[in-house]
Design a protein around this motif. Structure first.
Motif, short mmCIF file in Angstrom:
data_model
loop_
_atom_site.label_atom_id
_atom_site.label_comp_id
_atom_site.label_asym_id
_atom_site.label_seq_id
_atom_site.Cartn_x
_atom_site.Cartn_y
_atom_site.Cartn_z
N GLN A 277 68.12 106.49 90.39
CA GLN A 277 69.50 106.94 90.65
C GLN A 277 70.07 105.92 91.62
O GLN A 277 69.46 105.62 92.65
CB GLN A 277 69.55 108.37 91.20
CG GLN A 277 68.64 108.63 92.36
CD GLN A 277 68.70 110.05 92.93
OE1 GLN A 277 68.18 110.29 94.00
NE2 GLN A 277 69.32 110.99 92.27
N SER A 278 71.19 105.31 91.25
CA SER A 278 71.72 104.21 92.04
C SER A 278 73.19 104.46 92.38
O SER A 278 74.06 104.39 91.52
CB SER A 278 71.56 102.91 91.23
OG SER A 278 72.13 101.83 91.91
N ASN A 279 73.43 104.79 93.64
CA ASN A 279 74.80 105.01 94.11
C ASN A 279 75.31 103.71 94.70
O ASN A 279 74.67 103.15 95.60
CB ASN A 279 74.82 106.07 95.23
CG ASN A 279 75.04 107.46 94.69
OD1 ASN A 279 74.91 107.69 93.49
ND2 ASN A 279 75.36 108.39 95.56
N MET A 280 76.45 103.24 94.23
CA MET A 280 76.91 101.90 94.66
C MET A 280 78.31 101.93 95.25
O MET A 280 78.79 102.97 95.66
CB MET A 280 76.79 100.96 93.46
CG MET A 280 75.34 100.79 93.02
SD MET A 280 75.12 99.94 91.47
CE MET A 280 75.62 101.17 90.28
N GLY A 281 78.95 100.77 95.28
CA GLY A 281 80.21 100.57 95.99
C GLY A 281 81.38 101.35 95.41
O GLY A 281 81.26 102.08 94.42
N ALA A 282 82.53 101.18 96.04
CA ALA A 282 83.67 102.01 95.67
C ALA A 282 84.99 101.35 96.03
O ALA A 282 85.03 100.40 96.82
CB ALA A 282 83.57 103.34 96.40
N LYS A 283 86.03 101.86 95.43
CA LYS A 283 87.40 101.52 95.81
C LYS A 283 88.17 102.81 95.54
O LYS A 283 88.59 103.08 94.41
CB LYS A 283 87.91 100.39 94.89
CG LYS A 283 89.15 99.72 95.39
CD LYS A 283 88.84 98.65 96.41
CE LYS A 283 90.09 97.97 96.90
NZ LYS A 283 89.80 97.02 97.98
N ASN A 284 88.27 103.64 96.56
CA ASN A 284 88.83 104.97 96.33
C ASN A 284 90.34 104.96 96.58
O ASN A 284 90.80 104.45 97.60
CB ASN A 284 88.14 105.98 97.24
CG ASN A 284 86.63 105.91 97.10
OD1 ASN A 284 86.11 105.96 95.99
ND2 ASN A 284 85.92 105.74 98.20
N HIS A 285 91.06 105.54 95.63
CA HIS A 285 92.52 105.56 95.70
C HIS A 285 93.02 106.94 96.12
O HIS A 285 92.47 107.95 95.69
CB HIS A 285 93.13 105.25 94.34
CG HIS A 285 92.81 103.89 93.80
ND1 HIS A 285 91.54 103.49 93.46
CD2 HIS A 285 93.61 102.83 93.51
CE1 HIS A 285 91.56 102.25 93.01
NE2 HIS A 285 92.81 101.82 93.03
N GLY A 286 94.10 106.94 96.88
CA GLY A 286 94.80 108.18 97.18
C GLY A 286 96.22 108.06 96.62
O GLY A 286 96.96 107.16 97.01
N ALA A 488 74.77 104.42 88.73
CA ALA A 488 73.97 104.18 87.53
C ALA A 488 72.82 105.18 87.54
O ALA A 488 72.19 105.42 88.58
CB ALA A 488 73.43 102.76 87.51
N GLY A 489 72.56 105.76 86.41
CA GLY A 489 71.51 106.77 86.28
C GLY A 489 72.08 107.98 85.59
O GLY A 489 73.24 107.97 85.14
#
Ligand code: NAD
Length: 529
Positions: A277-286, A488-489
Motif C-alpha cells: 500500500q503506497s500513499n504518495m504526494g498530493a496537490k489538494n484543491h479547494g 497505489a495498491g
C-alpha cells in the motif's frame, strides 16, 4: 551487536529514553527487543530545522543488521499470532494510555526534529493515538463471516489470519501519526513488524517503540531499522517480508537524477510477491463558491494552506476561486500576513520552519518559477527573518495568484507554506481543473449550496472530499482513501481496509452429517444440494 538497553521491564518513560547511550547522539536500531547501535560508521545528522543544531545521528543500517531485524520478527511471529486476540488488544489499551501520558515528550521531540509547532505536534500524536484506540477493538474488526448450511450439512466460514512479517517505511512530515497508522494495526492483527522511520526525524518512532514494549509488546514483535534507499530496497526484496506499507513522495531530485520513491517501492516490492500500500504526494484543491461563508472559508484556507508550514499531504495548497469569490484574495492575504512564524516551541507561533535547507531552496525556486511564468506574487515570505533563529529554514506565508495549470508551481507538489490561487468562471470549470490534475488525495468545496456540494461530491476525482471542511482526513473507523497518483495498491491505510491489508482471508467449508453409504461416486462439479 552492541547492546544498549535490553529488558522491557527496565524501561522508564519518565526519564531520558533508555536507548540514549550516555552522550552518544547515535539512534539505535531495535532488534528482537534490544536497542542496539549499528556497526555502520555511516550516519546522517538529524538537524533541528529552527537552529541547525545536530539533534541525533541516524545510522545507515548494514544488510546483516537488517537481516537480524527480519529474523527477530520472523521468530516472534508463531507465538505472537497464537497469543489470544484479547491479549493483543490489551497491549493497545496500555499503549494508548502511555501515549497520552507521554504526549508532551513526544510533541517536544517532534517539534525539535521536524519543526512544527508544539500544538500541531500534539495533533500529530493525537491523530495516531486514535488509530491505537481503534486497534483496541481488533477482535470485532478481524471477525470472519459464517453461513450455515450452504449445502445439506455443510457450513462455510471465513477467518482473517495474520500474514507474518510486515514492514513500514515512513515520511518526515508526521513522525508519530504515520508510524501509528502502521504498526498498531499490523501487530494487533497478529503480525510482527519492521519499521523504517524517516531518516529526518526518527525520534518519535523510537519513543513510541519504547512505549509499545512497556505496554507489553513481546520482544521481536516490533523492530526498527534506520537508513535510506538501501535498507528500503532490502525491505522490498526480502523473501520473509509479506507486506509493505509506504507513505512518502513519488518524486525527488538528487543532483541531476530524478528518483521516484513511492512507485519504485510499489513496483519493486510487488515484483517480489508482496502486498503493498503506497500513499504518495498530493496537490489538494479547494474550490471557493461565491455563496460560501467568507469568514469561515478564509480561516479554513489559511489554516489548511499554512498549517505545519504547508508540509501536510492533505494541505490545501491550491485555491480555485469561482466567479466573484476571486475578490476575496485581498482578504486572504491580510489573514495570511497576520500569522506568526517562529520556532515551534514558541507558544505564539502559527507555523515553524520547513524541514531542511534543501526543502526551503526547492520551495523558493518553485515560487520564483511561478513569478517568472506570469503568476502574481501577492505575499512573499521567502526572505523572512526570525530573530534569534537566523539559521532556521523559515519561509513566511506566500501567496501566488493567477496561476495556470501549465506552470511548474502548479504541476509540482510545493510542500511549503505557499498557497496558489487560480480562477474559474463556473463550478463545472473548477471541477475540470481539479480532475485534470494527476493527484487525487483530497479536494474541498466551500459553499452554502447543497446542489453545488452534491455536484462536487459526485463529479470530483479525489479520494477524500471535504464539504466546508478543508482537510478531510478520515478518522480511523474509515480509511485514508487517496486516489489517482496519490495512492497505489488496493487496500488503504487503517479502518476496515487496513485490517484487510494486514490479514489473509481463509475460507473453510465443513461437512458434519451422517453420510449415506452406497450412494456411489460422482465426478460432476459439486453443486448445492
Ligand atoms: P520521501 O519520499 O522523501 O521519503 C519517504 C521514505 O521513503 C523515507 O523513509 C525515505 O528514506 C524513503 N525513500 C525516499 N526516497 C527513496 C528511494 N528513492 N528509494 C527508496 N526509499 C526512499 O518523502 P518525505 O519527503 O519524507 O515526505 C513527504 C512526502 O510524503 C510528500 O510528498 C507528501 O505528500 C507525502 N505524504 C503522503 C501522505 C499520504 O498519506 N498520501 C502522508 C504523508 C506524506
Amino acid at each position: 551487536l552492541r547492546i544498549i538497553a535490553v529488558a522491557n521491564s527496565r524501561f522508564s518513560t519518565a526519564s531520558e529514553p533508555s536507548w540514549r547511550h550516555g552522550s552518544s547522539l547515535r539512534v539505535p536500531n531495535l532488534i528482537g527487543g534490544s536497542f542496539v547501535d549499528s556497526h555502520s560508521s555511516d550516519s546522517i545528522d538529524v538537524l533541528n530545522p529552527a537552529t541547525q543544531e545536530v539533534v541525533s545521528q541516524v545510522p545507515l543500517t548494514t544488510n546483516e543488521e537488517f537481516k537480524s531485524a527480519v529474523s527477530a520478527a520472523k521468530q516472534a511471529f508463531p507465538s505472537w499470532r497464537n497469543t489470544p486476540i484479547t491479549a493483543r488488544q490489551r497491549v493497545m489499551f496500555k499503549l494508548q494510555e502511555l501515549i497520552r501520558k507521554n504526549m508532551d515528550k513526544l510533541a517536544l521531540n517532534i517539534t525539535t526534529e521536524q519543526g512544527k509547532t508544539l500544538k500541531d505536534a500534539q495533533g500529530d500524536v493525537f491523530r495516531g493515538l486514535e488509530v491505537v484506540e481503534h486497534a483496541c477493538g481488533m477482535a470485532t474488526l478481524q471477525m470472519g463471516e459464517y453461513v450455515a448450511n450452504v449445502s445439506n450439512g455443510i457450513d462455510t466460514y471465513s477467518v482473517r489470519e495474520p500474514l507474518g512479517v510486515c514492514a513500514g517505511i515512513c515520511p518526515f512530515n508526521f513522525p508519530a501519526m504515520i508510524p501509528l497508522w502502521m504498526f498498531p494495526v499490523a501487530v494487533t492483527c497478529g503480525n510482527t513488524f519492521v519499521l523504517k522511520p524517516s531518516e529526518k526525524d526518527p525520534g518519535a518512532s523510537m519513543i513510541l517503540a519504547e512505549l509499545a514494549m512497556e505496554a507489553g509488546l513481546p520482544n521481536g514483535v516490533l523492530n526498527i531499522v534506520h537508513g535510506t534507499n538501501d535498507v528500503v530496497n532490502s525491505i522490498c526484496d526480502d523473501d520473509d517480508i509479506r507486506a509493505v506499507s509506504f507513505v512518502g513522495s513519488n518524486t525527488g531530485l538528487i543532483y541531476l537524477f530524478v528518483f521516484k520513491a513511492g512507485m519504485h517501492i510499489y513496483s519493486r516490492a510487488s515484483a517480489s510477491g508482496k502486498r503493498v500500500q503506497s500513499n504518495m504526494g498530493a496537490k489538494n484543491h479547494g474550490i471557493v463558491m461565491p455563496d460560501a461563508n467568507i469568514d469561515a472559508t478564509l480561516n479554513a484556507l489559511v489554516a489548511a494552506g499554512f498549517g505545519a508550514a504547508g508540509q501536510r499531504c492533505m494541505a490545501l495548497s491550491t485555491v480555485v476561486f469561482v466567479g466573484d469569490s476571486k475578490l476575496w484574495e485581498e482578504k486572504l492575504v491580510e489573514r495570511a500576513k497576520a500569522l506568526k512564524v517562529n520556532t515551534g516551541t514558541d507558544p505564539e507561533a502559527d507555523l515553524g520552519p520547513v524541514i531542511s535547507k534543501q526543502a526551503k531552496e526547492r520551495v523558493c525556486k518553485l515560487v520564483q518559477s511561478g513569478v517568472e511564468s506570469g503568476a502574481r506574487l501577492l505575499l512573499d515570505g521567502r526572505n523572512i527573518k526570525v530573530p534569534g533563529y537566523e539559521k532556521g529554514n523559515f519561509i513566511g506565508p506566500t501567496i501566488l495568484a493567477d496561476v495556470t495549470t501549465d506552470m511548474e508551481c502548479y504541476k509540482e507538489e510545493i510542500f511549503g507554506p505557499v498557497l496558489i490561487c487560480m480562477q474559474a468562471d463556473s463550478l463545472e470549470e473548477a471541477i475540470n481543473i481539479v480532475n485534470r490534475n494527476k493527484y487525487g488525495n483530497g479536494a474541498a468545496i466551500f459553499t452554502s449550496s447543497g446542489i453545488a456540494a452534491r455536484k462536487f461530491q459526485t463529479e470530483i476525482e479525489a479520494g477524500q472530499v471535504g464539504i466546508n471542511v478543508p482537510i478531510p482526513v478520515p478518522l480511523p473507523f474509515f480509511s485514508f482513501t487517496g486516489s489517482k497518483a496519490s495512492f497505489a495498491g488496493d487496500l488503504n491505510f487503517y479502518g476496515k481496509a487496513g485490517v484487510q491489508f494486514y490479514t489473509q482471508i481463509k475460507t473453510v467449508t465443513q461437512q458434519w452429517r451422517h453420510l449415506p453409504s452406497g450412494s456411489g461416486v460422482s465426478l460432476a462439479m459439486p453443486t448445492s444440494q
